[in-house]
Write an enzyme that holds these catalytic residues in place. Structure first.
Site, PDB file in Angstrom:
ATOM      1  CE1 TYR A 109      -3.800   2.314   0.559  1.00 36.54           C
ATOM      2  CE2 TYR A 109      -2.312   3.450   2.030  1.00 36.54           C
ATOM      3  CZ  TYR A 109      -3.477   3.432   1.295  1.00 36.54           C
ATOM      4  OH  TYR A 109      -4.302   4.520   1.296  1.00 36.54           O
ATOM      5  CD1 TRP A 111      -1.536   7.484  -0.851  1.00 42.78           C
ATOM      6  CD2 TRP A 111      -1.613   9.358  -2.091  1.00 42.78           C
ATOM      7  NE1 TRP A 111      -2.807   7.999  -0.777  1.00 42.78           N
ATOM      8  CE2 TRP A 111      -2.883   9.153  -1.507  1.00 42.78           C
ATOM      9  CE3 TRP A 111      -1.416  10.480  -2.889  1.00 42.78           C
ATOM     10  CZ2 TRP A 111      -3.961  10.020  -1.718  1.00 42.78           C
ATOM     11  CZ3 TRP A 111      -2.486  11.340  -3.090  1.00 42.78           C
ATOM     12  CH2 TRP A 111      -3.736  11.117  -2.522  1.00 42.78           C
TER      13      TRP A 111
END
Ligand SMILES: Nc1nc2c(c(=O)[nH]1)N[C@H]1C(S)=C(S)[C@@H](COP(=O)(O)OP(=O)(O)OC[C@H]3O[C@@H](n4cnc5c(=O)[nH]c(N)nc54)[C@H](O)[C@@H]3O)O[C@H]1N2
Ligand SMILES: Nc1nc2c(c(=O)[nH]1)N[C@H]1C(S)=C(S)[C@@H](COP(=O)(O)OP(=O)(O)OC[C@H]3O[C@@H](n4cnc5c(=O)[nH]c(N)nc54)[C@H](O)[C@@H]3O)O[C@H]1N2
Ligand SMILES: [Mo]
Length: 765
Positions: A109, A111
């Site tokens: 996970y 960005w």
């Protein structure tokens, strides 16, 4: 030729000077550029770059599983590329052969960077799928509870987000804007994939100019740029109770929209029985809600009448659902909006996250952008994203999710690309123990983050400026040619190139790369998008023209949108994507799961930790998104450092709580609970209610070796427990702490200095 790049916080125009040094300035025409910036050439940032592959000393000497508890405490030793690729590929092969693909966690996970091809998660998932799969995660830290709940009651989040009413419609029609958690403009600096123009400031401003009245239920006041707004301080995690009480008054006084509830919703009768206490529960009166939330009963009742009598938009921040029982405020927001009866009317109904990213309220249509095909994952195991420590600590153990019981896989190898779990996860001291379980941890990183420092093998990734890519973000209305502007620093290269090196050694080169170079891939994914958009009202030029042009606007015209307008007009034709096709105020499905912690309709459950059950000296800690960074990214930059107090993240403290402890602005203070201790810089403020502290996320985790954290990272304190057995999201906003200070002789922060690395030259001497 103009040269552009894209970051999650903006598009930048790039100049390269004679010395090769790159300067980036915000795109001309961006009406409110973000302050986060893109000055990646700052010496502080450069010093922290990972420049060569490196391996943890103990792992290099003794192999997989060697003293995993020493991760983060041992030196990292640089090795030549070939050696690093040989070591990593042999280890991946060993783990797959001995334990199977379901023993590799590559959910990964995070960005990562903007750019659709060099998207870290897509790259690692595609690579692992070529090898037979991996354990993935479902949902996000952002919206864990909402992702899992909304499909039952109104429809999946993706579609809902794309439907949101635009700012122009709200300026024209909304009279009353009631928000839970403000509309924090700091958060709208970003959108996943990039922002062409930041329009939240002007969106809110236009509403003010038209005389819209703003009411902000929030523990802090600094999350709404509307000085005349009514601030209603509310105890954290109690918004559901206040919304229930507003609904109670509306229904008690017969002001609800019976026709809409009948034609467009299921199960109002069950909700009504709960609101009125006819099902044996306590009635949700304003007095009941006051005792829970601290909001005066009279204020709740008056607002209920005002809402029912005027065009009202309801809004909530996503942070509300990042808490114990986080699905309840989501369900109650929809329920209350249905009771008010303005869903589908211009400027009425609800918004789910105005003020969370720039894209909410955008006038640009949702068009499909370029993506890298990730392939198919045959592995059936998975985890809800925030259950990582649980998984590592309980191989084979059961967990509840979505009304079913699943079991945790037995993880031997973690592979992480483009995320920072030592930023994003809760209860970092627990993560530290769980992180010592796997035999091997491989990380690709640009910077020596706390996660990179706790890996066995680290591969150096390059940055957006050092490679070619295509920039795109949903509802931002653009495509950007992100043409390479600088040479890769040191021996860093793209995640794609790293995977190509591994794929070759593992015999899946053709499957992974399909024989394409970087620019071939850009052509390929661009052409796929161009084909998809044929017949839509935006036509894309040929790739070469796009590459030359640099920036393409996908939509010139603003498109005013009213959320669920078509559904309101004709619910039979425009059914909601729910089991009944209606808005489910009562869900037969959820009720059928028979869960102790989630009923068939929105309800109040006391959170696991909250001010209603706190010791006299305990305070509620909120950890919101940072205004000077995206999460932990660029924490060493001048812009991020300028926000710190004595080098630590500032904690916002009410005047009363500070005075009671003799704390003043500028002091260093300690926050603690049974999970951990952290130092932070005191910022005393009238904009936070007594009993509550706010410490933004993203200061790089810097443990002092004696159980304390030195830099102000809230995640050493936060609760690592699922939102509920139904949704299993992240509960970061549910957290009680004690506050003490001033701290006289604090230990210095060391994590923004480069780590202790044995550089390749030394090793060979
Ligand atoms: N207490 C608390 N915790 C929270 C939250 C909260 O509200 N409170 N919010 C949560 C939320 S909503 C989120 S989304 C998460 C965010 O958590 P993350 O997304 O994990 O945080 P980032 O700091 O953005 O991490 C991205 C990392 O990717 C690296 N990176 C960037 N580009 C590339 C690349 O091209 N290749 C590689 N290999 N690496 C790259 C960056 O250097 C950075 O270290 O945090 C969560 N944690
Ligand atoms: N600059 C910047 N912008 C970002 C990010 C970033 O890291 N930096 N991260 C992005 C990401 S990944 C996401 S998911 C979004 C997140 O968007 P959100 O989750 O909405 O953002 P937060 O800043 O955590 O919280 C918003 C506000 O809610 C308040 N709040 C917290 N708990 C409660 C509560 O119980 N009740 C009420 N009424 N208010 C409460 C907080 O104090 C804060 O003012 O932001 C995005 N935007
Ligand atoms: Mo997020």
């Amino acid at each position: 030729m103009p040269r552009y790049t894209s970051s999650h916080w903006g598009i930048f125009e790039i100049d390269t000077d004679a010395s090769g040094s790159v300067r980036a300035r915000p795109l001309a025409g961006d009406e409110d550029p973000a302050g986060i910036g893109l000055d990646l050439d700052q010496p502080e940032l450069r010093a922290l770059r990972v420049k060569r592959p490196a391996v943890r000393e103990g792992w290099l000497k003794n192999g997989p599983g060697a003293k995993p508890g020493d991760r983060g405490g041992e030196r990292m030793i640089e090795v030549p590329w070939d050696e690093a690729l040989d070591l990593a590929s042999a280890e991946i092969r060993r783990v797959i052969d001995e334990h199977g693909n379901a023993s590799i966690f590559a959910g990964s996970y995070g960005w990562a960077s903007a750019g659709r091809f060099h998207h870290g998660q897509s790259q690692v998932h595609r690579f692992m799928n070529c090898l037979g799969g991996y354990v993935p995660h479902v949902n996000t830290y952002s919206l864990g509870a909402a992702h899992a709940l909304m499909p039952y009651i109104i429809g999946p989040m993706k579609g809902l987000m794309a439907e949101h009413t635009t700012w122009d419609v709200m300026a024209e029609h909304t009279k009353l804007f009631v928000t839970f958690g403000g509309v924090p403009r700091k958060n709208t600096q970003v959108s996943p994939g990039g922002v062409r123009t930041h329009f939240t400031r002007s969106g809110v401003q236009a509403m003010r100019e038209r005389g819209v009245r703003f009411v902000n239920f929030s523990p802090v006041r600094d999350n709404l740029d509307v000085p005349e707004a009514e601030w209603v301080p509310i105890r954290p995690n109690t918004d559901t109770a206040v919304m229930l009480a507003i609904a109670h008054v509306i229904v008690r006084e017969g002001l609800h929209d019976r026709a809409f509830l009948q034609s467009h919703c299921t199960g109002f009768d069950r909700v009504e029985a709960y609101l009125m206490g006819r099902d044996g529960s306590e009635p949700c009166t304003p007095e009941w809600a006051e005792a829970i939330s601290g909001v005066a009963a009279g204020r709740i009742a008056a607002l209920a009448r005002e809402m029912a009598g005027t065009r009202t938009m309801l809004n909530m921040a996503w942070s509300l659902q990042r808490a114990s029982h986080g699905e309840q405020p989501c369900w109650m927001l929809v329920t209350l909006a249905a009771i008010v009866g303005q869903i589908g009317l211009p400027g009425g109904g609800f918004g789910f996250g105005y003020g969370t990213t720039n894209a909410l309220g955008s006038p640009f249509a949702a068009v499909p952008g370029p993506t890298l095909d990730q392939g198919k994952n045959p592995v059936r195991d998975f985890i809800p994203v925030a259950r990582i420590s649980d998984m590592l600590e309980n191989p084979g153990g059961p967990f509840q999710y979505g009304g079913q019981t699943h079991s945790y896989p037995d993880i031997r190898l973690i592979y992480w690309v483009g995320g920072n779990p030592y930023h994003h996860h809760q209860d970092l001291n627990r993560l530290e123990r769980a992180w010592a379980r796997p035999e091997t941890i491989i990380v690709h990183e640009q910077y020596w983050t706390p996660t990179a420092r706790r890996a066995d093998i680290v591969f150096p990734a390059n940055t957006v400026l050092e490679r070619n890519d295509i920039g795109f973000a949903t509802r931002e209305g653009h495509l950007v040619a992100m043409r390479q502007a600088a040479q890769s620093l040191g021996q860093s290269c793209s995640d794609y190139e790293i995977f190509c090196g591994l794929a070759e050694r593992l015999g899946v080169s053709e499957a992974f790369s399909e024989g394409r170079t970087e620019i071939d891939w850009l052509h390929h994914i661009y052409e796929q998008t161009r084909q998809r958009l044929v017949g839509e009202d935006c036509q894309l030029p040929a790739f070469d023209d796009f590459w030359e042009e640099g920036l393409i606007l996908l939509a010139r015209e603003a498109r005013p949108t009213v959320m669920m307008e078509a559904f309101r007009d004709d619910p039979g034709t425009h059914r909601r994507p729910t089991p009944s096709g209606k808005i489910e105020l009562f869900s037969e499905k959820i009720a059928g799961f028979d869960l102790p912690d989630c009923l068939g309709h929105a309800s109040w459950f006391p959170p696991a930790e909250w001010l209603g059950e706190a010791e006299a000296d305990e305070l509620h800690l909120l950890s919101d998104q940072p205004s000077r960074r995206l999460h932990s990214q660029l924490d060493a930059s001048a812009h991020s450092r300028a926000g710190k107090i004595a080098g630590r993240e500032p904690v916002m403290i009410s005047e009363a709580d500070a005075a009671a402890r003799g704390i003043v602005t500028g002091d260093l203070v300690e926050l603690s609970n049974e999970r951990g201790r952290a130092l932070a810089g005191a910022r005393v403020s009238a904009d936070i209610m007594p009993g509550v502290l706010k410490l933004s996320t993203g200061a790089w985790y810097d443990p002092d070796g004696a159980g304390g954290e030195r830099h102000g990272n809230p995640n050493v304190l936060t609760l690592d427990r699922g939102t509920s057995s139904l949704t299993q999201g992240c509960s970061a906003q549910t957290c009680l702490v004690s506050l003490s200070g001033p701290v006289a002789e604090p230990a210095p922060v060391s994590v923004l200095d480069p780590p202790d690395i044995v550089v390749l030259e030394d090793r060979n001497q």
